[in-house]
Design a protein around this motif. Structure first.
Motif, PDB file in Angstrom:
ATOM      1  N   LEU A  75       0.830  -1.207   0.000  1.00  0.00           N
ATOM      2  CA  LEU A  75       0.000   0.000   0.000  1.00  0.00           C
ATOM      3  C   LEU A  75       0.863   1.256   0.000  1.00  0.00           C
ATOM      4  O   LEU A  75       0.578   2.217  -0.724  1.00  0.00           O
ATOM      5  N   MET A  76       1.925   1.253   0.803  1.00  0.00           N
ATOM      6  CA  MET A  76       2.767   2.438   0.874  1.00  0.00           C
ATOM      7  C   MET A  76       3.488   2.685  -0.452  1.00  0.00           C
ATOM      8  O   MET A  76       3.552   3.818  -0.938  1.00  0.00           O
ATOM      9  N   ASP A  77       4.016   1.625  -1.058  1.00  0.00           N
ATOM     10  CA  ASP A  77       4.716   1.801  -2.332  1.00  0.00           C
ATOM     11  C   ASP A  77       3.764   2.277  -3.424  1.00  0.00           C
ATOM     12  O   ASP A  77       4.099   3.184  -4.200  1.00  0.00           O
ATOM     13  N   LEU A  78       2.583   1.682  -3.517  1.00  0.00           N
ATOM     14  CA  LEU A  78       1.623   2.114  -4.527  1.00  0.00           C
ATOM     15  C   LEU A  78       1.199   3.561  -4.287  1.00  0.00           C
ATOM     16  O   LEU A  78       1.092   4.345  -5.235  1.00  0.00           O
ATOM     17  N   SER A  79       0.976   3.926  -3.031  1.00  0.00           N
ATOM     18  CA  SER A  79       0.534   5.283  -2.718  1.00  0.00           C
ATOM     19  C   SER A  79       1.634   6.303  -2.971  1.00  0.00           C
ATOM     20  O   SER A  79       1.353   7.464  -3.267  1.00  0.00           O
ATOM     21  N   ASN A  80       2.888   5.874  -2.863  1.00  0.00           N
ATOM     22  CA  ASN A  80       4.013   6.760  -3.167  1.00  0.00           C
ATOM     23  C   ASN A  80       4.460   6.650  -4.618  1.00  0.00           C
ATOM     24  O   ASN A  80       5.570   7.069  -4.969  1.00  0.00           O
ATOM     25  N   CYS A  81       3.599   6.086  -5.463  1.00  0.00           N
ATOM     26  CA  CYS A  81       3.826   6.021  -6.914  1.00  0.00           C
ATOM     27  C   CYS A  81       5.055   5.190  -7.288  1.00  0.00           C
ATOM     28  O   CYS A  81       5.731   5.483  -8.280  1.00  0.00           O
ATOM     29  N   LYS A  82       5.314   4.150  -6.522  1.00  0.00           N
ATOM     30  CA  LYS A  82       6.392   3.231  -6.854  1.00  0.00           C
ATOM     31  C   LYS A  82       5.817   1.994  -7.547  1.00  0.00           C
ATOM     32  O   LYS A  82       4.657   1.641  -7.335  1.00  0.00           O
ATOM     33  N   PRO A  83       6.601   1.313  -8.400  1.00  0.00           N
ATOM     34  CA  PRO A  83       6.090   0.116  -9.076  1.00  0.00           C
ATOM     35  C   PRO A  83       6.007  -1.073  -8.120  1.00  0.00           C
ATOM     36  O   PRO A  83       6.881  -1.269  -7.273  1.00  0.00           O
ATOM     37  N   VAL A  84       4.944  -1.840  -8.255  1.00  0.00           N
ATOM     38  CA  VAL A  84       4.730  -3.036  -7.436  1.00  0.00           C
ATOM     39  C   VAL A  84       4.295  -4.176  -8.351  1.00  0.00           C
ATOM     40  O   VAL A  84       3.397  -4.000  -9.186  1.00  0.00           O
ATOM     41  N   GLU A  85       4.927  -5.332  -8.207  1.00  0.00           N
ATOM     42  CA  GLU A  85       4.535  -6.511  -8.984  1.00  0.00           C
ATOM     43  C   GLU A  85       3.483  -7.297  -8.223  1.00  0.00           C
ATOM     44  O   GLU A  85       3.677  -7.660  -7.057  1.00  0.00           O
ATOM     45  N   LEU A  86       2.365  -7.554  -8.882  1.00  0.00           N
ATOM     46  CA  LEU A  86       1.251  -8.286  -8.292  1.00  0.00           C
ATOM     47  C   LEU A  86       0.962  -9.518  -9.132  1.00  0.00           C
ATOM     48  O   LEU A  86       1.056  -9.465 -10.362  1.00  0.00           O
ATOM     49  N   THR A  87       0.606 -10.603  -8.488  1.00  0.00           N
ATOM     50  CA  THR A  87       0.175 -11.811  -9.191  1.00  0.00           C
ATOM     51  C   THR A  87      -1.251 -12.118  -8.778  1.00  0.00           C
ATOM     52  O   THR A  87      -1.625 -11.928  -7.618  1.00  0.00           O
ATOM     53  N   ILE A  88      -2.030 -12.574  -9.739  1.00  0.00           N
ATOM     54  CA  ILE A  88      -3.453 -12.838  -9.512  1.00  0.00           C
ATOM     55  C   ILE A  88      -3.693 -14.326  -9.663  1.00  0.00           C
ATOM     56  O   ILE A  88      -3.317 -14.934 -10.675  1.00  0.00           O
ATOM     57  N   ASP A  89      -4.298 -14.925  -8.648  1.00  0.00           N
ATOM     58  CA  ASP A  89      -4.575 -16.363  -8.687  1.00  0.00           C
ATOM     59  C   ASP A  89      -5.417 -16.699  -9.910  1.00  0.00           C
ATOM     60  O   ASP A  89      -6.493 -16.119 -10.117  1.00  0.00           O
ATOM     61  N   GLY A  90      -4.917 -17.645 -10.721  1.00  0.00           N
ATOM     62  CA  GLY A  90      -5.644 -18.035 -11.923  1.00  0.00           C
ATOM     63  C   GLY A  90      -5.602 -17.005 -13.018  1.00  0.00           C
ATOM     64  O   GLY A  90      -6.399 -17.076 -13.973  1.00  0.00           O
TER      65      GLY A  90
END
Length: 535
Positions: free
Chosen positions: A237-252
């Motif tokens: 949450l902090m990285d996204l809110s500070n406009c930093k890139p975050v890698e996310l994976t979605i089940d399926g």
């Protein structure tokens, strides 16, 4: 401690990034104020808690640990070290806020935009009649444990009206982000778990027009799971809110890199554009441009695939039936659902061969030489086909006129971006930093007597109970968000109202200080004029 040494200390702590431990200390001291916490104009400053350098006086020598009470963790911080949040540090026995307090200023010198007209009289250079200087809560400190007034209660005059802005850095356990990802590709099924570093941090929610939506964070992920889940959720949450890139994976589903204000990267491929519309809408927009240049057009779309000859737009243009047969479920003429499964191929489907959505042509209506354009809703995929003697579509070189129509679709697609909205509930104890009767602040916000901002950026306050707000993080100054290891996010929030309204809601009138008292100790940054431009 002067401003120079304060900022030198701030730089040192950022570089060192040293954290304090939680072991027993031989010499523990408690913070003791050298007088009342006074912010009134005319105070000699030596007896004030909120000094210009934002340091707290303590009964400590340079070798003592001091205790920070800015959050429930209550760190014991040794000299030269920062607390677990990296926001407060022990500098020569003083508890200092590492990040400077930020004031946003509107001036031509800072890049203020000039409008080449005036409505009458001498134009003052302002696009909108707003205060020249706005006090944000970034770097201001918190009110925790919420028995004390907000760190800064600042008075100013706007167009002859006395105003008050109350600022604080709120500690939000009840918070999250809503992420809008502009992509035609299928990221994952609704309600699917979204993970960061293998930990569940949110879920896929209902998609919107041309975008996939994620709901991340919330109190259950921050506090209701394992310690690691809470920590990773807080970091995400902090990285996204500070406009930093975050890698996310979605089940399926897919792996996506999200960064506010930047194109999403889906399975390693950066998106360029969002869809112009659904398949049916695309037919409606471009039917006249295809009329007389091709016999049939199919716009492949995961949601609503459009067929020109059957569509109402085609009928009104007297386009003849072609005998085309579509797979999937027909909704209304020229509109088909479920022609394929969701995926990252043509039009957000799982297909790489667009002909797979077609059945055999009807020999009573089709003819050899009939031409057909198949295109996706972004124009990324397109193919031109001609029916052979057996009424089978055979791919051929696309005529120039049709290539231009595909380029027109691409031109009408907006750039694909990620949007991150921070969402927090400010209807709790932090209101006590504004008034002795917190419910009056809530009512004042609902009655539009009090304006709520976050880091100087406008917010949307949800109807109903409490003060639940959302803010576009790209409109906020860089580094606006922090954290405490409880875990929870730290976010700036400001309440601005008339001085008379502040008195009426039971505000802390004795703690008001003039805006001029901040200019020597705060960091001035230009206030953004255009969406997406960060100070």
């Amino acid at each position: 401690m002067g401003n120079l040494s304060y900022y030198a200390a701030a730089g040192f702590f950022r570089v060192a990034c040293r954290l304090t431990g939680f072991g027993l200390a031989r010499r523990i001291v408690r913070i003791r104020m050298n007088g009342p916490r006074c912010r009134r104009e005319g105070c000699n400053g030596q007896a004030c808690h909120w000094l210009a350098n934002m340091a707290m006086e303590v009964t400590a020598t340079s070798g003592d640990k001091i205790r920070c009470d800015a959050c429930p963790v209550m760190c014991y911080i040794k000299p030269g070290a920062a607390g677990a949040c990296d926001r407060y540090a022990n500098h020569d026995g003083q508890l200092v806020r590492v990040d400077p307090h930020i004031v946003l200023e509107r001036t031509v010198e800072h890049g203020g935009r000039v409008v080449p007209f005036q409505a009458g009289g001498d134009w003052d250079g302002k696009i909108v009649n707003q205060p020249d200087v706005f006090v944000t809560a970034i770097g201001a400190g918190t009110t925790y444990p919420d028995y004390k007034p907000a760190p800064f209660i600042v008075s100013s005059e706007v167009d002859g009206i006395d105003m008050v802005t109350v600022v604080t850095e709120g500690i939000f356990s009840y918070c999250g982000v809503k992420v809008k990802i502009d992509t035609d590709r299928h990221l994952g099924p609704e309600t699917a778990t979204v993970r960061a570093q293998g930990e569940a941090v949110g879920h896929v929610t209902t998609g919107e027009y041309g975008s996939q939506m994620l709901s991340l964070g919330g109190v259950h992920h921050l506090t209701g799971g394992s310690k690691k889940e809470g920590r990773v959720t807080c970091d995400t949450l902090m990285d996204l809110s500070n406009c930093k890139p975050v890698e996310l994976t979605i089940d399926g589903g897919a792996t996506v890199i999200v960064q506010a204000g930047r194109p999403p990267v889906v399975n390693g491929t950066a998106e360029e554009r969002m869809r112009v519309g659904c398949g049916s809408a695309t037919i409606g927009m471009f039917a006249k441009q295809w009329h007389g240049k091709v016999d049939e057009v199919v716009v492949v779309d995961d949601h609503i695939t459009g067929v020109l000859s059957e569509h109402q737009a085609g009928k009104l243009l007297d386009i003849a039936d072609t005998g085309i047969k579509m797979k999937g479920r027909r909704s209304t003429p020229g509109r088909y659902f479920q022609v394929a499964e969701p995926g990252t191929g043509w039009g957000g489907t799982n297909i790489s061969d667009p002909l797979s959505v077609l059945g055999p042509f009807n020999a009573k209506e089709a003819r050899p030489g009939l031409t057909m354009l198949m295109v996706s809703t972004t124009g990324e995929h397109a193919g031109y086909y001609v029916l052979d003697e057996a009424l089978r579509p055979i791919e051929a070189e696309m005529p120039r006129d049709l290539r231009l129509s595909v380029e027109r679709i691409q031109e009408n697609c907006e750039p694909a971006l990620c949007t991150v909205l921070f969402m927090g509930g400010a209807g709790g104890s932090l209101r006590a930093g504004v008034t002795d009767n917190p419910v009056r602040l809530t009512r004042s916000v609902k009655d539009a007597l009090t304006r709520v901002t976050s880091g100087g950026a406008p917010v949307y306050v949800w109807p109903g109970g409490g003060i639940t707000f959302m803010v576009d993080v790209t409109l906020m100054p860089a580094g606006a968000f922090g954290y405490v290891p409880t875990p929870a996010l730290v976010a700036p929030i400001e309440f601005t109202m008339k001085l008379s309204d502040y008195a009426a809601l039971g505000g802390h009138m004795d703690y008001i200080r003039p805006l001029s008292s901040l200019r020597d100790s705060a960091e001035l940054r230009p206030m953004p004029y255009t969406p997406g431009r960060r100070a």
